[in-house]
Every structure is written in C-alpha cells, then in structure tokens.
Design a protein around this motif. Structure first.
Motif, PDB file in Angstrom:
ATOM      1  N   ARG A 175       0.820  -1.198   0.000  1.00  0.00           N
ATOM      2  CA  ARG A 175       0.000   0.000   0.000  1.00  0.00           C
ATOM      3  C   ARG A 175       0.864   1.262   0.000  1.00  0.00           C
ATOM      4  N   ARG A 176       1.702   1.410  -1.016  1.00  0.00           N
ATOM      5  CA  ARG A 176       2.448   2.644  -1.276  1.00  0.00           C
ATOM      6  C   ARG A 176       3.290   3.125  -0.088  1.00  0.00           C
ATOM      7  N   GLY A 177       3.976   2.220   0.569  1.00  0.00           N
ATOM      8  CA  GLY A 177       4.882   2.625   1.630  1.00  0.00           C
ATOM      9  C   GLY A 177       4.244   2.830   2.985  1.00  0.00           C
ATOM     10  N   CYS A 178       2.970   2.517   3.138  1.00  0.00           N
ATOM     11  CA  CYS A 178       2.298   2.695   4.422  1.00  0.00           C
ATOM     12  C   CYS A 178       2.874   1.718   5.448  1.00  0.00           C
ATOM     13  N   GLY A 179       3.164   2.218   6.644  1.00  0.00           N
ATOM     14  CA  GLY A 179       3.689   1.369   7.703  1.00  0.00           C
ATOM     15  C   GLY A 179       5.196   1.223   7.682  1.00  0.00           C
ATOM     16  N   LYS A 180       5.860   1.834   6.716  1.00  0.00           N
ATOM     17  CA  LYS A 180       7.322   1.758   6.630  1.00  0.00           C
ATOM     18  C   LYS A 180       7.946   2.464   7.833  1.00  0.00           C
ATOM     19  N   THR A 181       8.981   1.830   8.409  1.00  0.00           N
ATOM     20  CA  THR A 181       9.680   2.433   9.536  1.00  0.00           C
ATOM     21  C   THR A 181      10.376   3.720   9.090  1.00  0.00           C
ATOM     22  N   CYS A 182      10.251   4.781   9.879  1.00  0.00           N
ATOM     23  CA  CYS A 182      10.828   6.067   9.480  1.00  0.00           C
ATOM     24  C   CYS A 182      11.339   6.823  10.699  1.00  0.00           C
ATOM     25  N   LYS A 183      12.233   7.783  10.425  1.00  0.00           N
ATOM     26  CA  LYS A 183      12.724   8.691  11.451  1.00  0.00           C
ATOM     27  C   LYS A 183      12.236  10.113  11.201  1.00  0.00           C
ATOM     28  N   SER A 184      11.899  10.396   9.922  1.00  0.00           N
ATOM     29  CA  SER A 184      11.389  11.716   9.551  1.00  0.00           C
ATOM     30  C   SER A 184      10.481  11.576   8.340  1.00  0.00           C
ATOM     31  N   THR A 185       9.651  12.590   8.090  1.00  0.00           N
ATOM     32  CA  THR A 185       8.733  12.565   6.952  1.00  0.00           C
ATOM     33  C   THR A 185       9.480  12.482   5.629  1.00  0.00           C
ATOM     34  N   ALA A 186      10.717  12.961   5.596  1.00  0.00           N
ATOM     35  CA  ALA A 186      11.514  12.939   4.367  1.00  0.00           C
ATOM     36  C   ALA A 186      11.735  11.523   3.848  1.00  0.00           C
ATOM     37  N   SER A 187      11.686  10.531   4.735  1.00  0.00           N
ATOM     38  CA  SER A 187      11.905   9.145   4.311  1.00  0.00           C
ATOM     39  C   SER A 187      10.623   8.451   3.884  1.00  0.00           C
ATOM     40  N   CYS A 188       9.479   9.161   3.980  1.00  0.00           N
ATOM     41  CA  CYS A 188       8.190   8.599   3.558  1.00  0.00           C
ATOM     42  C   CYS A 188       7.853   9.049   2.147  1.00  0.00           C
ATOM     43  N   LYS A 219       5.465  10.449  -0.996  1.00  0.00           N
ATOM     44  CA  LYS A 219       4.651  11.645  -1.110  1.00  0.00           C
ATOM     45  C   LYS A 219       3.235  11.399  -0.584  1.00  0.00           C
ATOM     46  N   GLY A 220       2.751  12.331   0.235  1.00  0.00           N
ATOM     47  CA  GLY A 220       1.405  12.220   0.787  1.00  0.00           C
ATOM     48  C   GLY A 220       1.373  11.574   2.157  1.00  0.00           C
ATOM     49  N   LEU A 221       2.519  10.993   2.594  1.00  0.00           N
ATOM     50  CA  LEU A 221       2.593  10.356   3.904  1.00  0.00           C
ATOM     51  C   LEU A 221       3.482  11.174   4.829  1.00  0.00           C
ATOM     52  N   VAL A 222       3.280  10.995   6.119  1.00  0.00           N
ATOM     53  CA  VAL A 222       4.118  11.664   7.122  1.00  0.00           C
ATOM     54  C   VAL A 222       4.588  10.625   8.128  1.00  0.00           C
ATOM     55  N   CYS A 223       5.666  10.950   8.816  1.00  0.00           N
ATOM     56  CA  CYS A 223       6.220  10.036   9.820  1.00  0.00           C
ATOM     57  C   CYS A 223       5.543  10.300  11.162  1.00  0.00           C
ATOM     58  N   LEU A 224       4.776   9.324  11.625  1.00  0.00           N
ATOM     59  CA  LEU A 224       4.073   9.431  12.899  1.00  0.00           C
ATOM     60  C   LEU A 224       4.377   8.198  13.737  1.00  0.00           C
ATOM     61  N   GLN A 225       4.893   8.404  14.924  1.00  0.00           N
ATOM     62  CA  GLN A 225       5.191   7.310  15.849  1.00  0.00           C
ATOM     63  C   GLN A 225       6.097   6.263  15.200  1.00  0.00           C
ATOM     64  N   GLY A 226       7.025   6.756  14.356  1.00  0.00           N
ATOM     65  CA  GLY A 226       8.017   5.862  13.758  1.00  0.00           C
ATOM     66  C   GLY A 226       7.560   5.116  12.528  1.00  0.00           C
ATOM     67  N   GLU A 227       6.352   5.427  12.007  1.00  0.00           N
ATOM     68  CA  GLU A 227       5.837   4.763  10.811  1.00  0.00           C
ATOM     69  C   GLU A 227       5.274   5.779   9.828  1.00  0.00           C
ATOM     70  N   CYS A 228       5.383   5.478   8.531  1.00  0.00           N
ATOM     71  CA  CYS A 228       4.802   6.329   7.495  1.00  0.00           C
ATOM     72  C   CYS A 228       3.295   6.112   7.458  1.00  0.00           C
ATOM     73  N   LYS A 229       2.538   7.208   7.659  1.00  0.00           N
ATOM     74  CA  LYS A 229       1.081   7.116   7.713  1.00  0.00           C
ATOM     75  C   LYS A 229       0.452   8.269   6.934  1.00  0.00           C
ATOM     76  N   ASP A 230      -0.880   8.208   6.773  1.00  0.00           N
ATOM     77  CA  ASP A 230      -1.605   9.301   6.134  1.00  0.00           C
ATOM     78  C   ASP A 230      -1.387  10.598   6.898  1.00  0.00           C
ATOM     79  N   ASP A 231      -1.362  11.705   6.140  1.00  0.00           N
ATOM     80  CA  ASP A 231      -1.188  13.017   6.739  1.00  0.00           C
ATOM     81  C   ASP A 231      -2.538  13.508   7.283  1.00  0.00           C
ATOM     82  N   PRO A 232      -2.725  13.583   8.594  1.00  0.00           N
ATOM     83  CA  PRO A 232      -4.024  14.005   9.153  1.00  0.00           C
ATOM     84  C   PRO A 232      -4.370  15.451   8.828  1.00  0.00           C
ATOM     85  N   ASP A 233      -3.345  16.286   8.626  1.00  0.00           N
ATOM     86  CA  ASP A 233      -3.606  17.693   8.318  1.00  0.00           C
ATOM     87  C   ASP A 233      -4.148  17.851   6.899  1.00  0.00           C
ATOM     88  N   LYS A 234      -3.627  17.046   5.967  1.00  0.00           N
ATOM     89  CA  LYS A 234      -4.067  17.120   4.569  1.00  0.00           C
ATOM     90  C   LYS A 234      -5.169  16.112   4.260  1.00  0.00           C
TER      91      LYS A 234
END
Length: 244
Positions: free
Chosen positions: A36-49, A51-66
């Motif tokens: 599912r397009r990188g969802c759940g990928k381990t991350c340290k910052s949004t830059a590693s997710c 496009k359209g995903l943000v790093c939340l609690q160490g995982e790439c997830k949907d951007d709640p603001d957008k």
C-alpha cells in the motif's frame, strides 16, 4: 544411512528453508507497506516517507492535516455493495478553488466497478449540468454533445455505464416518495478519472451514482429549495424497450 533416507532428510531441510523465506517475505511486506504505497514503513522523519505520507510514531502514515487516504483500507463504502476501490487519484498541485472541487494534497478513491444491478438497484441521485459552460465539464461521453438541462438525461457511474453499453438506453428512477421518472443515459459519471477540466475539476464519482439533470429532479417532485436536492437515496432499473 541409506541413500533414500538421505534424500528424505534433504527434502525436509529444503522445504523448511522455503517456508522460512516465505515467512520473512510476508513479514517484510507488512513492515514496509509494499502492498500500500509505503504505508507502515519504519521512518525517522517525513523525508523518508513517500509523497502524501508523514512520519508518525516511527511509521509512514496518512497526513491528518491534509486528510490523505493513501493508507486507508480499500473497503466498500456504505451502499456500495461489494465494489471496492481499485486505487487512488492524487489531486494536482493546483486547485480550481470551488467547494466540491479536488483539493491540493488530497487523494480520492477510484472504482472500476459498481454494485451489482438488480431489479431495483440502490443508488444515490446527484445533480449535473449537461449544458455547455456548466459545471458538468466536457461533452457527454455517449454522443460527444451537450444536452439541455430540460432534458430527462443522466450519467451513470463507470461500472453501470459498462463501457457505453447503456448509451441511449433508458432507466427508470424511483424516489422514496413513490414517484418515478424515465431518463436516457447520455454520459458516464467517471469513477476513475477526475480533478481536471474535462471532469469539471471534481473528484472521481463514487461507484453508485446516478447523476441527473435538474429536469429529472423536478419530475421526481424535488425542488432546488429541498434539503434533498443534489443528494438523495433512490433505486433505479433498466427500462424495457432499449433506446429511442
């Protein structure tokens, strides 16, 4: 140890290795969100997710603001039967700015299917401007023409449009009030494409829409002042006697 016994042991070892590789692959796919397009990928910052995903609690997830929905499960929405989303359309970098137009940074579900057609198929009736210069976008798919809003015409979601097989045919729309109207299919309410001039800058249609001219609404006794105008639960059926 006999040769046959050795072969048996070798087969057991090879099969065990194969199972371990399958388990590792499944765990890796789940961890990194390959499905599912990188969802759940381990991350340290949004830059590693992606496009359209943000790093939340160490995982790439949907951007709640957008309000992105890239990771949202592709499940049927209420009233859509077993029709599931086939993907997502990402809105362009610029927006027309109207209330219901595609919004920058948002993603919209796409549908190749529509719910199964029955004797009385459940649907949502919406309103469309079929005239040139209206908010309906380009000319009708069936005949490459615009139509008067005084005509009893409709557009059907992609699955029901059936690659144009219902073009020129009539459907009967049944309102909750008991009133019904016979309307001609002239266009597709595109459930796969959108967010461009051809589609009036609107998102892809839901898979269970009958997009009707204002005349259809009047025939059903629903005025523009009614709170039901523009969005109403209905049923529809194919009319006997194919086309005009």
């Amino acid at each position: 140890m006999s040769m046959a016994r050795r072969r048996q042991l070798l087969l057991v070892v090879l099969f065990s290795v194969f199972l371990l590789q399958l388990l590792h692959l499944a765990e890796s796919n789940h961890k990194h969100g390959h499905g599912r397009r990188g969802c759940g990928k381990t991350c340290k910052s949004t830059a590693s997710c992606k496009k359209g995903l943000v790093c939340l609690q160490g995982e790439c997830k949907d951007d709640p603001d957008k309000e992105t929905t890239i990771c949202k499960p592709l499940e049927p929405a209420p009233g859509q039967g077993q029709c599931r989303a086939s993907g997502f359309l990402h809105a362009p970098k610029s927006s027309k700015g109207c209330k219901d137009c595609c919004q920058v940074g948002k993603s919209y579900p796409q549908f190749k299917c529509s719910p199964p057609v029955t004797k009385f198929t459940k649907a949502i009736l919406t309103v469309n401007d079929f005239q040139p210069g209206g908010d309906g976008g380009g000319a009708s798919e069936c005949d490459s023409k615009f139509h008067s809003n005084n005509d009893l015409v409709v557009a059907l979601s992609t699955g029901w449009f059936a690659k144009g097989k219902r073009c020129g045919r009539f459907v009967i729309i049944h309102a909750p009030s008991g009133k019904s109207v016979r309307a001609r299919v002239v266009d597709e309410c595109d459930s796969l494409r959108g967010c461009d001039a051809e589609h009036g800058f609107y998102p892809p249609c839901q898979p269970n829409l009958v997009d009707a001219s204002p005349s259809v609404w009047r025939a059903l006794g629903v005025s523009k002042n009614s709170d039901k105008f523009g969005w109403m639960d209905i049923t529809w059926s194919d009319a006997q006697g194919a086309s005009d």
